[in-house]
Design a protein around this motif. Structure first.
Motif, mmCIF file in Angstrom:
data_model
loop_
_atom_site.group_PDB
_atom_site.id
_atom_site.type_symbol
_atom_site.label_atom_id
_atom_site.label_comp_id
_atom_site.label_asym_id
_atom_site.label_seq_id
_atom_site.Cartn_x
_atom_site.Cartn_y
_atom_site.Cartn_z
ATOM 1 N N UNK A 1 0.841 -1.193 0.000
ATOM 2 C CA UNK A 1 0.000 0.000 0.000
ATOM 3 C C UNK A 1 0.869 1.232 0.000
ATOM 4 N N UNK A 2 0.353 2.295 0.583
ATOM 5 C CA UNK A 2 1.074 3.556 0.638
ATOM 6 C C UNK A 2 1.827 3.706 1.952
ATOM 7 N N UNK A 3 2.984 4.357 1.873
ATOM 8 C CA UNK A 3 3.707 4.748 3.076
ATOM 9 C C UNK A 3 3.099 6.056 3.581
ATOM 10 N N UNK A 4 3.440 6.441 4.770
ATOM 11 C CA UNK A 4 2.876 7.662 5.338
ATOM 12 C C UNK A 4 3.282 8.909 4.578
ATOM 13 N N UNK A 5 4.369 8.860 3.801
ATOM 14 C CA UNK A 5 4.772 10.031 3.015
ATOM 15 C C UNK A 5 4.059 10.088 1.662
ATOM 16 N N UNK A 6 3.167 9.127 1.394
ATOM 17 C CA UNK A 6 2.409 9.130 0.155
ATOM 18 C C UNK A 6 3.024 8.315 -0.958
ATOM 19 N N UNK A 7 4.226 7.817 -0.771
ATOM 20 C CA UNK A 7 4.836 6.973 -1.802
ATOM 21 C C UNK A 7 4.387 5.538 -1.593
ATOM 22 N N UNK A 8 4.549 4.754 -2.626
ATOM 23 C CA UNK A 8 4.119 3.359 -2.538
ATOM 24 C C UNK A 8 5.199 2.539 -1.845
ATOM 25 N N UNK A 9 4.766 1.603 -1.051
ATOM 26 C CA UNK A 9 5.694 0.692 -0.414
ATOM 27 C C UNK A 9 6.102 -0.354 -1.450
#
Length: 193
Positions: free
Chosen positions: A65-73
């Motif tokens: 999913x998404x990381x907290x910074x908005x980038x994809x994991x």
């Protein structure tokens, strides 16, 4: 484009700006708020594996999913042979572009999508799902694009049929940025609909 697709496009573009061995998220864009954990077990219907016979790629699929910074994991660079399905994209076989990511390399060894650039129209990509379905996608075309001009709409835009996007890094490695300058994107359509 739906709001969900816009969020997906922004998140994936941010993530792909830092693929390969980069460990920090890209800093060029504002984060996308998300309550999705970095990598969460996905309890619904999901793809379980991807296999590309022509290039010898064969991997289980983890859901990211998404990381907290908005980038994809993305999968760990310490496990470069692990591919991932972006769980906010459609499930392969459902209408829309399902997104599968993989490293071109990591830990100084080839990654699962090391030879992705070698695919040509007509090559096959097999995806198994958690409901037991075995899907076959056929490559339509392959592009290599600079990350600065990543074709978001072409890659993530809505479609009226089941499609698959395979994405990795490519081109020249920028040692200062710890990242490749381009992305390789494979566009494929479901063959056994």
């Amino acid at each position: 484009m739906t709001v969900r697709r816009v969020a997906v496009a922004v998140a994936l573009a941010l993530a792909l700006a830092g693929c390969s061995s980069a460990t920090e998220p890209p800093k060029a864009a504002a984060p996308v708020p998300s309550s999705v954990p970095v990598t969460a077990p996905f309890k619904g219907l999901r793809p379980t594996s991807v296999k590309i016979p022509k290039i010898g790629a064969d991997s289980s699929l983890i859901s990211v999913g998404l990381k907290t910074d908005g980038s994809i994991s993305v999968p760990s660079v310490h496990k470069p042979m692990q591919a991932a399905w972006y769980q906010l994209s459609p499930v392969p076989g459902d209408v829309g572009p399902a997104v599968v990511l993989g490293h071109v390399d990591g830990d100084k060894q080839p990654g699962i999508f090391y030879k992705l650039k070698d695919l040509v129209p007509g090559d096959e990509v097999d995806v198994d799902r958690s409901d037991g379905k075995k899907l076959k996608f056929v490559v339509d075309h392959v592009t290599q694009v600079p990350k600065e001009t990543f074709p978001r709409e072409a890659v993530y835009g809505n479609s009226d049929k089941p499609e698959l996007r395979l994405i990795t890094c490519g081109g020249v490695f920028d040692h200062a940025a710890h990242s490749y300058k381009d992305n390789i994107v494979v566009y494929a359509n479901l063959a056994n609909a």
